[in-house]
Design a protein around this motif. Structure first.
Motif, PDB file in Angstrom:
ATOM      1  N   TYR A   1       0.858  -1.179   0.000  1.00 46.32           N
ATOM      2  CA  TYR A   1       0.000   0.000   0.000  1.00 46.32           C
ATOM      3  C   TYR A   1       0.895   1.230   0.000  1.00 46.32           C
ATOM      4  O   TYR A   1       1.825   1.326   0.810  1.00 46.32           O
ATOM      5  N   SER A   2       0.585   2.153  -0.885  1.00 41.57           N
ATOM      6  CA  SER A   2       1.329   3.403  -0.966  1.00 41.57           C
ATOM      7  C   SER A   2       0.367   4.558  -0.729  1.00 41.57           C
ATOM      8  O   SER A   2      -0.601   4.731  -1.474  1.00 41.57           O
TER       9      SER A   2
ATOM     10  N   GLY B   1      -0.165   8.584  -0.491  1.00 35.85           N
ATOM     11  CA  GLY B   1       0.471   9.823  -0.930  1.00 35.85           C
ATOM     12  C   GLY B   1      -0.523  10.951  -1.089  1.00 35.85           C
ATOM     13  O   GLY B   1      -1.737  10.754  -1.006  1.00 35.85           O
TER      14      GLY B   1
ATOM     15  N   ASP C   1      -4.221   8.030  -3.664  1.00 38.84           N
ATOM     16  CA  ASP C   1      -3.899   9.439  -3.858  1.00 38.84           C
ATOM     17  C   ASP C   1      -5.173  10.161  -4.274  1.00 38.84           C
ATOM     18  O   ASP C   1      -5.806   9.776  -5.270  1.00 38.84           O
TER      19      ASP C   1
ATOM     20  N   LEU D   1      -0.472  -2.968 -10.685  1.00 42.60           N
ATOM     21  CA  LEU D   1      -0.415  -1.615 -10.124  1.00 42.60           C
ATOM     22  C   LEU D   1      -1.777  -0.927 -10.251  1.00 42.60           C
ATOM     23  O   LEU D   1      -2.239  -0.636 -11.353  1.00 42.60           O
TER      24      LEU D   1
ATOM     25  N   THR E   1       6.562   7.806  -8.808  1.00 45.04           N
ATOM     26  CA  THR E   1       6.028   6.449  -8.650  1.00 45.04           C
ATOM     27  C   THR E   1       7.086   5.398  -8.977  1.00 45.04           C
ATOM     28  O   THR E   1       6.740   4.251  -9.269  1.00 45.04           O
TER      29      THR E   1
ATOM     30  N   HIS F   1      -4.290   2.354  -9.017  1.00 47.26           N
ATOM     31  CA  HIS F   1      -4.359   3.720  -8.492  1.00 47.26           C
ATOM     32  C   HIS F   1      -5.793   3.957  -8.000  1.00 47.26           C
ATOM     33  O   HIS F   1      -6.758   3.707  -8.732  1.00 47.26           O
TER      34      HIS F   1
ATOM     35  N   VAL G   1       0.354  -3.869  -5.985  1.00 47.85           N
ATOM     36  CA  VAL G   1       0.557  -2.524  -5.458  1.00 47.85           C
ATOM     37  C   VAL G   1      -0.747  -1.741  -5.561  1.00 47.85           C
ATOM     38  O   VAL G   1      -1.377  -1.698  -6.630  1.00 47.85           O
ATOM     39  N   HIS G   2      -1.130  -1.105  -4.441  1.00 49.01           N
ATOM     40  CA  HIS G   2      -2.288  -0.223  -4.400  1.00 49.01           C
ATOM     41  C   HIS G   2      -1.806   1.152  -3.964  1.00 49.01           C
ATOM     42  O   HIS G   2      -1.336   1.333  -2.842  1.00 49.01           O
ATOM     43  N   ARG G   3      -1.946   2.101  -4.863  1.00 49.65           N
ATOM     44  CA  ARG G   3      -1.506   3.471  -4.600  1.00 49.65           C
ATOM     45  C   ARG G   3      -2.736   4.334  -4.332  1.00 49.65           C
ATOM     46  O   ARG G   3      -3.646   4.416  -5.161  1.00 49.65           O
TER      47      ARG G   3
ATOM     48  N   GLU H   1       6.801   2.365  -6.566  1.00 47.48           N
ATOM     49  CA  GLU H   1       5.608   1.547  -6.793  1.00 47.48           C
ATOM     50  C   GLU H   1       5.743   0.714  -8.068  1.00 47.48           C
ATOM     51  O   GLU H   1       5.406  -0.486  -8.081  1.00 47.48           O
TER      52      GLU H   1
ATOM     53  N   LYS I   1       3.899   2.113   2.628  1.00 42.49           N
ATOM     54  CA  LYS I   1       4.713   3.293   2.359  1.00 42.49           C
ATOM     55  C   LYS I   1       3.822   4.521   2.491  1.00 42.49           C
ATOM     56  O   LYS I   1       2.691   4.537   1.985  1.00 42.49           O
TER      57      LYS I   1
END
Length: 363
Positions: free
Chosen positions: A180-181, A183, A206, A220, A189, A222, A202-204, A192, A264
């Motif tokens: 998990y990111s 931001g 934002d 990936l 990125t 978002h 990966v899960h971002r 990531e 992160k």
């Protein structure tokens, strides 16, 4: 010549027989009353329908030990003198495998003692900066993405520990890693993308993402969501069912994710309250490694008090991580940022540090 009857004979024997029978009846009634009243003191049977006689419940089988279970009420409890609870833990009979055990809610973290008798900013800052500048555990293999690919500034050194004893390398090899990111409008990125290419899901998160959920590549994602230290007010949530602000614990429940191998966070001073929420709600138990960028140029969102008490709060949060078996394995002082500590150019400190912890109990 008639003989006189002795006294007490004849008709006088009948009253004595009746008296003896009444005495026996009274003794029997007294014994029955005593037997019926052998329950707890002060208990009285209330008038009601006649009781039916039931067979006694079957007892335990011979040779089988009875297991005594002590139930503990969850929530805040007053500890005995000395601060150590003597109450046995509540048995967890029905928890699903892989799910963290939930405890009662905590409302405040335990503040550490003051660094010195004067409770000054100098004492608190010296202790805090020494703490974040000293690693607690050695990591022999660290994954890094700090090499620049163009003439621009080098990406931040987000590092993960790949020692086999902590399990992240195995999770990456078997394609079961989850990252998990968190931001706020960052365009960097590199980390990531690198972790997704290496085999992590990966899960971002934002809030500046244009669509609610975007799958950039096979691994990936978002999400137009921001992680906060509180959920929206119920009235606001009712009006905006798709609000883009959540606590991390709520996101995990919504996504059905029980574990995060790497978390992160670069939250521009919101990290202190988010970290406090993760501690109070025991979300840390679901996380394998933490990579946080911390900001020291001002107290942070909704962190108030004198300057020395703010630094004491920061330090207490990091000590809570240590109590949860997280150990600092990498620290990075960003010299490209202003050298400010609570808006003061003192202590030779940077306004920004990147810290990496590993959960030593994570397998």
């Amino acid at each position: 010549m008639g003989t006189a009857k002795p006294p007490g004979r004849g008709c006088g024997a009948l009253p004595r027989w009746l008296l003896g029978a009444a005495l026996l009846l009274g003794l029997r009634l007294c014994m029955e009353l005593r037997h019926a009243g052998s329950g707890p003191p002060g208990r009285r049977d209330l008038p009601g329908p006649p009781r039916t006689h039931l067979l006694p419940a079957p007892g335990p089988l011979r040779g089988v030990r009875r297991r005594q279970v002590t139930y503990v009420r969850s929530g805040r409890r007053a500890l005995p003198r000395g601060g150590v609870s003597t109450t046995p833990p509540e048995p967890s009979c029905c928890a699903q495998r892989g799910l963290p055990s939930r405890k009662g809610p905590r409302w405040h973290i335990e503040l550490q003692p003051w660094a010195g008798p004067s409770r000054s900013l100098d004492e608190e800052a010296s202790r805090f900066l020494s703490y974040i500048g000293t690693t607690q555990i050695a990591c022999d293999r660290m994954g890094t993405n700090s090499v620049a690919t163009d003439s621009g500034p080098a990406p931040k050194p987000w590092l993960v520990c790949l020692d086999d004893r902590f399990g992240l390398a195995h999770q990456i090899r078997t394609k079961r890693c989850r990252l998990y990111s968190l931001g706020l409008g960052s365009d960097d990125t590199h980390f990531e993308v690198s972790m997704a290419n290496g085999g992590c899901e990966v899960h971002r998160f934002d809030p500046s993402v244009r669509s609610a959920h975007v799958l950039e590549s096979q691994r990936l994602w978002h999400h137009r969501l921001s992680i906060d230290w509180r959920d929206p007010h119920p009235a606001v949530a009712a009006q905006k069912p798709y609000s883009n602000t959540r606590k991390l614990g709520s996101i995990l429940n919504e996504f059905g994710h029980h574990k995060i191998d790497v978390l992160k966070a670069d939250l521009e001073s919101a990290e202190w309250k988010v970290l406090e929420n993760l501690i109070l709600e025991d979300v840390l138990e679901q996380i394998g490694q933490l990579i946080f960028e911390i900001h020291l140029h001002w107290p942070g969102f909704e962190v108030s008090g004198s300057e020395s008490s703010v630094v004491r709060f920061w330090y207490s949060l990091l000590k809570e991580l240590e109590r949860k078996d997280f150990r600092l394995f990498h620290t990075y002082k960003d010299l490209s940022k202003p050298q400010l500590f609570l808006k003061k150019d003192i202590f030779n400190a940077s306004s920004c540090y990147t810290l990496s912890w590993v959960n030593t109990r994570w397998r």
